[in-house]
Design an enzyme around this catalytic site. Structure first.
Site, PDB file in Angstrom:
ATOM      1  CG  ASP A  73      -1.591   7.298   9.708  1.00  0.00           C
ATOM      2  OD1 ASP A  73      -0.956   8.030   8.927  1.00  0.00           O
ATOM      3  OD2 ASP A  73      -1.906   7.647  10.860  1.00  0.00           O
ATOM      4  N   GLY A  74      -3.020   3.700   7.093  1.00  0.00           N
ATOM      5  CA  GLY A  74      -3.126   2.288   6.724  1.00  0.00           C
ATOM      6  C   GLY A  74      -2.360   1.971   5.451  1.00  0.00           C
ATOM      7  CD  GLN A 246       0.572  -8.433   8.230  1.00  0.00           C
ATOM      8  OE1 GLN A 246       1.353  -9.151   7.627  1.00  0.00           O
ATOM      9  NE2 GLN A 246       0.946  -7.605   9.200  1.00  0.00           N
TER      10      GLN A 246
END
Length: 291
Positions: A73-74, A246
């Site tokens: 998923d990342g 982020q």
């Protein structure tokens, strides 16, 4: 019948063991289905797959009509944030752990992809989040996120105090280890671990989940995503903010993090007959051991 998708970009979790051979096999399979394959440039440079054309995100957006993501998923979230502005549909082959949005098992990819490439799929659109950090009236950081925006205390001991507003209306001051603002997609991630509810992807909302709140009556709350959420740093040292993967490492007292719905959506394609509830049962191990 050949693929309805003529130009396909291939993006991989290139740090994973065996990623080169997996990507190469998938690329050749796509070729047999009538697809012209390009490799995302970071994937190509890190795997050595130089026999295919390479494209950056802007090139994929301009030239491709499908992005196939091989990883977890990342990996999907990282490339999806870059491609959302182009409206490119995304298909995920899971080489990670849970795989809520990379939902095609690697060992089944050929049988699963063949009908999808012919146009037999379920489309699933999900709104992204647009966030910024405002300091002394000036934006010092901005980012988009698919899963969540997290404000939390730093490495030192002690909680942070956060002032929460929705559409300019005061909600509460919260003393906690942090606060998660999660989308329906992110409700199965960190927010779930912190005690938040699951939100169906069709719900136009977010969930605010406090992390280890000092006041036990500070509970998760579901809000409409049509408004704007503001979190102000009132007290606490070394607070930070994370927007998916982020980060802004240091927040100062008075910094205001604002979150609103982005103008862009991620477009996920799933196999025909896909069900969100099937995914929950499988990934969260519901009903295991029940006769």
């Amino acid at each position: 019948m050949k693929s309805q998708f003529r130009h396909v970009a291939l993006i991989g979790k290139y740090h994973a063991q065996g990623s080169r051979s997996a990507l190469e096999d998938i690329a050749h399979f796509l070729g047999t289905q009538g697809c012209d394959v390009a490799i995302e440039q970071d994937t190509a440079s890190n795997t050595g797959l130089t026999q295919f054309p390479t494209l950056d995100a802007a090139g994929i957006g301009a030239q491709c009509d499908l992005a196939l993501v091989v990883g977890g998923d990342g990996t999907m979230l990282g490339i999806g944030r870059l491609l959302a502005q182009f409206g490119i549909p995304l298909v995920g082959i899971n080489q990670g752990r849970l795989g809520f949005i990379t939902d095609i098992a690697f060992e089944d990819y050929q049988d699963t992809l063949k009908p999808m490439l012919r146009g037999e799929f379920e489309e699933d659109r999900r709104w992204m989040m647009q966030a910024k950090v405002v300091r002394d009236g000036r934006c010092v950081f901005s980012a988009t996120a698919m899963n969540d925006v997290v404000v939390n205390r730093g490495a030192t001991a002690g909680m942070v105090e956060l002032r929460v507003e929705v559409d300019g209306r005061f909600v509460a001051n919260q003393r906690a280890d942090g606060l998660i603002i999660a989308s329906p997609t992110g409700s199965t991630a960190y927010a779930l671990s912190a005690g938040g509810p699951l939100l169906h992807p069709s719900i136009p909302g977010w969930v605010l989940v406090p992390i280890a709140p000092h006041t036990l009556s500070n509970r998760p709350i579901v809000l409409s995503d049509a408004g704007e959420i503001t979190v102000e740093i009132v007290a606490g040292r070394d607070a930070s903010a994370n927007f998916d993967m982020q980060s802004l490492a240091t927040l100062l007292h008075g910094d205001r993090i604002t979150v609103r719905r982005s103008e862009h959506q991620m477009r996920f394609l799933h196999p025909k007959g896909w069900s969100y509830f099937d995914t929950l049962r499988k990934k969260l191990h519901w009903n295991e051991g029940v006769a």
